[in-house]
Design a protein around this motif. Structure first.
Motif, PDB file in Angstrom:
ATOM      1  N   GLU A 354       0.816  -1.209   0.000  1.00  0.00           N
ATOM      2  CA  GLU A 354       0.000   0.000   0.000  1.00  0.00           C
ATOM      3  C   GLU A 354       0.854   1.266   0.000  1.00  0.00           C
ATOM      4  OE1 GLU A 354      -3.142   0.069  -0.485  1.00  0.00           O
ATOM      5  OE2 GLU A 354      -3.281  -2.106  -0.506  1.00  0.00           O
ATOM      6  N   ASN A 357       2.499   1.904  -3.676  1.00  0.00           N
ATOM      7  CA  ASN A 357       1.643   2.461  -4.727  1.00  0.00           C
ATOM      8  C   ASN A 357       1.660   3.985  -4.734  1.00  0.00           C
ATOM      9  OD1 ASN A 357       0.717   0.192  -6.137  1.00  0.00           O
ATOM     10  ND2 ASN A 357      -0.781  -0.283  -4.533  1.00  0.00           N
ATOM     11  N   ASN A 619      -5.305  -1.025  -9.163  1.00  0.00           N
ATOM     12  CA  ASN A 619      -5.265   0.254  -8.455  1.00  0.00           C
ATOM     13  C   ASN A 619      -5.336   1.377  -9.486  1.00  0.00           C
ATOM     14  OD1 ASN A 619      -3.728   2.704  -7.252  1.00  0.00           O
ATOM     15  ND2 ASN A 619      -4.209   1.409  -5.469  1.00  0.00           N
TER      16      ASN A 619
END
Length: 737
Positions: A354, A357, A619
């Motif tokens: 996380e 990204n 994403n």
């Protein structure tokens, strides 16, 4: 009528014949009287001679014969010549034979006596042998009983069964009326009636241990006869005409263990005994024999041995139960620790993914922004953003590496690489920062240093770059020198590893790297703390240099993984530092590892106009940023947000396919395998590359197993994407992540 006188007229006595007769009668009488004397001597010396009355009769006969001849001396008269000649001849012969007999008896009687002595000796010996044979038979019988008793006693390792079996077997073997065991209490001041053969007396009755009869038995190692009226011998109620039989007592040693907590045995006594009482039947005249007492003594010793074994077994069973409980607790703790480690690893994997990204978006967009027209002020801000982003990415990498190092999941990726190129690349990376601080960076490679080696190129470069980066960070002016050579076979100067000897062989060598700076220096007492996590040099000047304190801690663990050693030397504050480390590397050409050394690219393309690229990323932000990088390089990009959509869109016209791997990449591996199966070999198969924020050996192995050509770690800058595409198109695979 004439009458004939038939009687021979008496002749005048012959003087010579008369003398011979007289002498013969004398010697006959002498012989007859001497023979009984010899026989009397023989009878006296032969006390066990069974025929005395025969010798007495024979002696009386000879005495009477001798007396007859002696009397004949006084009744001697004249006879006819013929009679006198016959008598004289007979008497002479009788005298000769009698004297010869008397003389022979003198020699024969001692021999007869010696024969009788030997006979008596042999009889005594035979009697002794019979007695000894009886003893042997008794001992054999005792031994047989002992073996039987021992077998019965030691057939179990339960102490209560041992003691009860002892009483039963002794009672059966010796035909006892009663048999009992008095055991010491926990206080050791009393004996308690614990086991009886017929339970005539209530179990639990106690007597003081200091009674004289008990002291008498305890002070002897043999079975002792005691009075039937003793307190410990009153095993049956008395009254009426009851007369108890003989009673013996023997001590039974009890093993003492320091932590032996049997509930009814003394706790603190170093030498304690139990008391065994054995009573013969009252209705018989039996007495205790020696072999029976010996049997009782041997059985008592065997009971002591069996009880010691039982005690050890009980102690071992307790220890085993405690160990099992500890094992259960340890297993529970291990499972909890494993659960915690898995939870931590899952948390780190998710957080790493996380965090990478947004880092990917920041670095990618900043690198794209650098390619546009910017004012000097804007360019400075973009460079600051890029610098901060790179520092944050480094921190993320350090935390993840440290986590893997601590749980042991980090493994070295051994490949063949260009060792000289690693040092040159480190210098190229560090020079821009050093030039800003006007630091001179020099690199010295020994002439005998191999150009290629086998090892983990990425970890080695990370270690060198971290140490050189520290040298640049803590130096305000002066120079930084990097030297590399083959370590010699001699002990290192690190006080923490005085027994580390780098010994090369035909398959490996030890690389020694030394980084020397003219920076702020260190206090010698602070050096050992530098390799701890989150610990930095705490001098006032060093506090302004920033950092997390993870670099050297991770470097030390990397070096340990490579079977080496790292240390730092400094003469004090303001005198600079020298950081050195030694690692083990394989010699290229002497390993079973495939030769993965890749030659440098001939050229790096700056743009890829018309290159068909398929991008799959769930994403949205990351997908948009990666698409922007590819489009800036001139690529024709098609984006998808799921694996199913990617599988439907893919075709041979796409040269490169980027597939993002999340925290669980099972579906991604399946779609990569399906793409290869969907497109036949006669067509161009897309080069599939994985995009991931959490790379490890398992991930790389899975990617290459399903046919991917490389693994690319986020965040990705524009320059990195340009080099990745160039390498893919020229080689068909990625050399490193």
């Amino acid at each position: 009528m004439d009458y004939c006188n038939c009687i021979e007229p008496q002749w005048p006595a012959d003087e010579l014949l008369m003398k011979f007769q007289f002498i013969s009668d004398f010697f006959i009488a002498l012989a007859y009287f001497s023979i009984p004397l010899e026989l009397i001597y023989f009878v006296k010396k032969s006390a066990l001679f069974p025929y005395r009355w025969v010798l007495v009769q024979f002696g009386a006969f000879i005495v009477l014969c001798g007396a007859t001849h002696l009397i004949n001396l006084w009744t001697f008269s004249t006879h006819s010549r013929t009679v006198e000649v016959v008598i004289t001849t007979a008497k002479v012969l009788t005298a000769a034979v009698s004297c010869a007999t008397a003389l022979m008896l003198v020699h024969i009687i001692p021999d007869l006596l010696s024969v009788k002595t030997r006979e008596l000796f042999l009889k005594n010996k035979a009697a002794q042998l019979d007695h000894e044979m009886g003893l042997i038979r008794t001992q054999e019988e005792t031994g047989r009983h002992v073996r039987m008793l021992t077998h019965e006693i030691r057939s179990t390792l339960d102490r209560h069964t041992i003691l009860k079996t002892t009483l039963i077997e002794l009672g059966r073997t010796l035909a006892l009326e009663e048999c009992a065991l008095w055991m010491p209490t926990r206080t050791g001041l009393e004996l308690q009636l614990s086991y009886t053969l017929h339970h005539q007396n209530p179990v639990g009755f106690t007597v003081p241990i200091h009674l004289p009869v008990i002291n008498q038995v305890f002070s002897s190692d043999r079975a002792v006869k005691i009075s039937p009226n003793s307190p410990v011998a009153k095993l049956r109620p008395t009254g009426g005409k009851y007369i108890p039989g003989e009673v013996v007592a023997v001590r039974v040693p009890l093993l003492h263990l320091s932590n032996f907590q049997i509930y009814d045995w003394p706790e603190h006594s170093t030498k304690c005994y139990a008391l065994m009482i054995l009573m013969l039947p009252s209705d018989s005249a039996r007495h205790w024999h020696v072999h029976e007492l010996e049997l009782v003594q041997v059985v008592a010793d065997q009971v002591a041995v069996a009880l010691s074994h039982a005690a050890i077994l009980e102690e071992s069973m307790k220890a085993r139960e405690m160990l099992m409980e500890q094992n259960v607790a340890l297993d529970l703790a291990r499972r909890e620790a494993e659960t915690a480690i898995r939870a931590r690893n899952d948390f780190l994997a998710v957080m790493n993914h996380e965090m990478r990204n947004p880092m990917h978006a920041i670095i990618a967009l900043s690198s794209l922004l650098q390619e546009t027209e910017l004012t000097p002020e804007q360019r400075l801000m973009v460079e600051t953003v890029l610098k901060s982003s790179n520092l944050l990415a480094t921190l993320i990498n350090d935390v993840l590496d440290l986590s893997r190092l601590e749980d042991g999941s980090l493994e070295l990726d051994l490949v063949t690489f260009n060792l000289h190129a690693v040092f040159k690349e480190v210098v190229q990376l560090i020079k821009p920062i050093a030039s800003v601080k006007k630091l001179l960076v020099t690199l010295t490679l020994a002439s005998d240093l191999p150009e290629h080696a086998i090892g983990d190129e990425k970890r080695l470069m990370q270690t060198i770059l971290s140490i050189v980066g520290n040298a640049v960070k803590f130096s305000k002016e002066g120079s930084i020198s990097i030297a590399a050579c083959i370590a010699k076979s001699e002990p290192l100067q690190d006080a923490q590893a005085p027994y580390f000897f780098p010994v090369p062989s035909d398959t490996h060598f030890y690389l020694r790297v030394q980084v020397k700076d003219s920076g702020l220096g260190l206090n010698p007492q602070d050096i050992p703390k530098l390799f701890n996590k989150f610990v930095q040099n705490q001098s006032v000047e060093n506090r302004n240099c920033g950092g997390t304190g993870l670099g050297l801690a991770i470097c030390k663990r990397f070096v340990n993984l490579m079977e080496g050693q790292i240390w730092i030397e400094s003469e004090g504050l303001g005198k600079g530092c020298t950081a050195s480390f030694v690692v083990k590397l394989g010699i290229a050409g002497h390993s079973n590892e495939p030769d993965l050394c890749v030659e440098p690219l001939n050229r790096v393309q700056t743009n890829f106009p018309g290159l068909k690229v398929l991008l799959m990323d769930d994403n949205g932000v990351s997908r948009m940023v990666t698409k922007g990088l590819l489009m800036h390089l001139g690529c024709d990009v098609t984006v998808t947000s799921s694996t199913d959509e990617c599988f439907q869109v893919v075709s041979p016209e796409y040269k490169v396919v980027f597939i993002e791997i999340g925290t669980s990449g099972t579906g991604v591996y399946e779609v990569a395998r399906a793409i290869r199966e969907k497109i036949p070999t006669r067509h161009w198969r897309p080069l599939i590359v994985a995009l991931t924020g959490n790379i490890n050996r398992a991930t790389k192995d899975n990617c290459f197993r399903v046919g991917m050509k490389g693994v690319l770690l986020k965040p990705i800058s524009l320059g990195k994407m340009r080099s990745v595409l160039s390498e893919l198109l020229e080689r068909g695979t990625l050399h490193e992540s």
